[in-house]
Structures are given as C-alpha cells and as structure tokens.
Design an enzyme around this catalytic site. Structure first.
Site, short mmCIF file in Angstrom:
data_model
loop_
_atom_site.label_atom_id
_atom_site.label_comp_id
_atom_site.label_asym_id
_atom_site.label_seq_id
_atom_site.Cartn_x
_atom_site.Cartn_y
_atom_site.Cartn_z
N ASP A 1 29.47 18.29 36.55
CA ASP A 1 29.65 17.87 37.93
C ASP A 1 29.21 19.00 38.84
OD1 ASP A 1 32.34 19.32 38.98
OD2 ASP A 1 32.68 18.65 36.93
N GLU B 1 43.56 16.99 43.75
CA GLU B 1 44.02 18.21 43.09
C GLU B 1 44.77 19.08 44.08
OE1 GLU B 1 40.70 21.31 42.66
OE2 GLU B 1 39.56 19.43 42.49
#
Length: 316
Positions: free
Chosen positions: A115, A206
């Site tokens: 990613d 997150e």
C-alpha cells in the site's frame, strides 16, 4: 526480504525500498489532485487545490474558528495528511517484532502486495510488478478536505502494470461524520468497478495522529461512526469497505465490536512474524500488513490466499 528502517534519514523512494517520510508538505505544492466518478476504472488529474503550509498549521488541540472551518467546508483540514497513511501510527503504539518470514507461519498460499500514499510519489509500477507484487491499496483521501496528489499516477499506474488495486480513506472520526467522509472518499477515488482489477474501497481506522487514541469518541459512538461510513460506501458502490485496523486499537476504541465481520473484509496490521489474535467477528484476515518497509515501496502486505482469491474479492 530486504528492508529499510524508518529511523534513517528521510528520503523519498520510488523504487524498491526506502524510508516512508517526506519532509512535511514538500510533495504537495506542484502535485495534481483528482475529480473522479464513482465507478470509473481510471482517473485524470486536475490542478491541485490549495493545501495548508507549515505556517498555517494549528495546534492539535485547537478548536476551529467559524472562519477557518468555513474555508474548508466546515471541517478543519488535517495538519500533516502527507504523513498519515495505513500504519503511520502502528509502530509507535505497538512496536515491531523480530524480522521473520511471515508467510511461513500461514497455512494457505499468500499473495504479496503493498500500500502506498503521497509519500511514495510517482511509483515505478512495472518494477513493483516484476518484483512480485500482485495487488495494491492506494490512499485516496483523508477527512473531507484532503486528496492524495499522486493518486492518479499510483492508482492508474498499478492498474496498467497488471496489479489488482483499490483505494483507501484515512479516517478522522472527530472531524466530521462517517457519512460525510464516505461521500468525500467515493467522490474522490473510492469507487468500485466490477472489472476484475478493483478491490473494494477500504477504511483506514487507526490511532489518532493528532491526539486522543480514540478521537474523543466513546466505544459506541465509534461503532456508529464506522457503521455510517460502511453503510454509505455500500449504498454508493455496492461493496462494503475493507476495514484496516489493529486488534489493539479495535479492542480499545470499539470495545472489540463483532458486528462487522460478516460484511467487511479485514485488513489487519501487525508488524511481527505471526498475525496474532484477530478482532472479534473475524475468523481470518483477508490482508495482513506485516511490515512498514521491505521489497516494495510503502508497506508490505500479504493477501490470505492465492491470486485467484484476490480476483474473487475484486469481482465481488
């Protein structure tokens, strides 16, 4: 697997390896942003919108004034969005385990991928493909004010190199609603097409890079925020988003809520030789982000299955 340390001096990497961090705002001034359709397989760049400069930054605990928020559609913009990406907060909170071959600990064939975000800039996708990557997630948006200025090169480039790719959104749940951020995301790259090469849109949820771990939300409020985001993405694209998180964050900030496992694929982050305990509701991970540097630019990922399983997820 060769790797590099994030503690080394920061330089941008567009090849196989390199540190993640750019000097703040260095890549944004001349980059292009996107205006995209929900299901288009490729995206064209437009001139970049104005972005905050270091002198415009505000303290992380500042309350936006009416005039500041009004300039940005009612939401205070992120202070350093180019430094916020899938996993940008993980090592600081959870550390890194010993370097080991993670695939050896898994029962089924694993498919390697990566990613990336604006930090990687223009990625040499043909090289990434030649070195074994078969899928990629690309950061598209953050909050309701930021778009990745390298999104077109990264998203289209990975597609053209033969990777199955998808877009992800970095969530800021204290800035605006899940519905508002989902709409911003889908309007700026987070679409889906049943072309066999597009992964479901993904939500990166997150540790808060700007303050309190859970963004000041209660566990029930966080679950409601995630559900609103997920439902909106599903309504607009036909796919429930993949959820990127860590078990520790999910347990702390949602109370280890088990209600998403039946609909949303899990993209788990854990920098260790094993995937560890998963959040409640998921019996297996779809993707494991197992390292934040290595063979590919950006973060290193393993899809939990052979390549035909990646294709199956892309096809819905």
């Amino acid at each position: 697997m060769p790797s590099t340390s994030r503690s080394a001096s920061p330089t941008r990497s567009t090849g196989l390896q390199g540190n993640r961090r750019l000097p703040a705002f260095a890549a944004l001034a001349t980059a292009a942003a996107l205006a995209v359709g929900v299901a288009a397989p490729a995206y064209a760049a437009e001139p970049a919108p104005a972005t905050a400069s270091p002198s415009d930054a505000v303290p992380t605990d500042a309350v936006p004034t009416d005039s500041t928020a009004a300039r940005h559609g009612g939401e205070l913009p992120p202070i350093h969005p180019e430094l916020d990406f899938a996993g940008s907060t993980v090592a600081a909170h959870e550390g890194r385990g010993p370097g080991a071959a993670p695939a050896a600990a898994l029962a089924v064939t694993q498919t390697p991928g990566l990613d990336v975000s604006s930090y990687q800039g223009n990625v040499a996708w043909s090289t990434v493909r030649a070195n074994g990557a078969r899928f990629a997630y690309v950061k598209a948006t953050e909050g309701t004010t930021y778009t990745n200025p390298y999104f077109a090169q990264q998203y289209n480039g990975s597609y053209n190199a033969g990777l199955i790719r998808g877009a992800y959104h970095f969530a800021l749940p204290d800035r605006s609603s899940g519905t508002a951020q989902a709409n911003w995301f889908v309007d700026h790259g987070g679409g889906w097409s049943k072309d066999g090469k597009t992964l479901p849109p993904a939500l990166d949820i997150e540790y808060n890079p700007y303050g309190a771990t859970c963004y000041g939300l209660s566990q029930s409020a966080m679950v409601s925020w995630i559900r609103a985001f997920s439902t909106t993405v599903h309504t607009r694209t036909g796919r429930y988003p993949t959820i990127y998180t860590t078990t520790n964050w999910w347990t702390t900030c949602t109370g280890n809520n088990a209600s998403f496992g039946a609909t949303n694929p899990l993209w788990i982050a854990r920098y260790a030789s094993t995937v560890g305990t998963l959040p409640a509701g998921w019996s297996y991970q779809t993707i494991w982000q197992h390292a934040d540097s290595g063979t590919f630019p950006g973060d290193q990922n393993l899809f939990n299955g052979a390549f035909d399983r990646v294709q199956a997820l892309a096809n819905g």
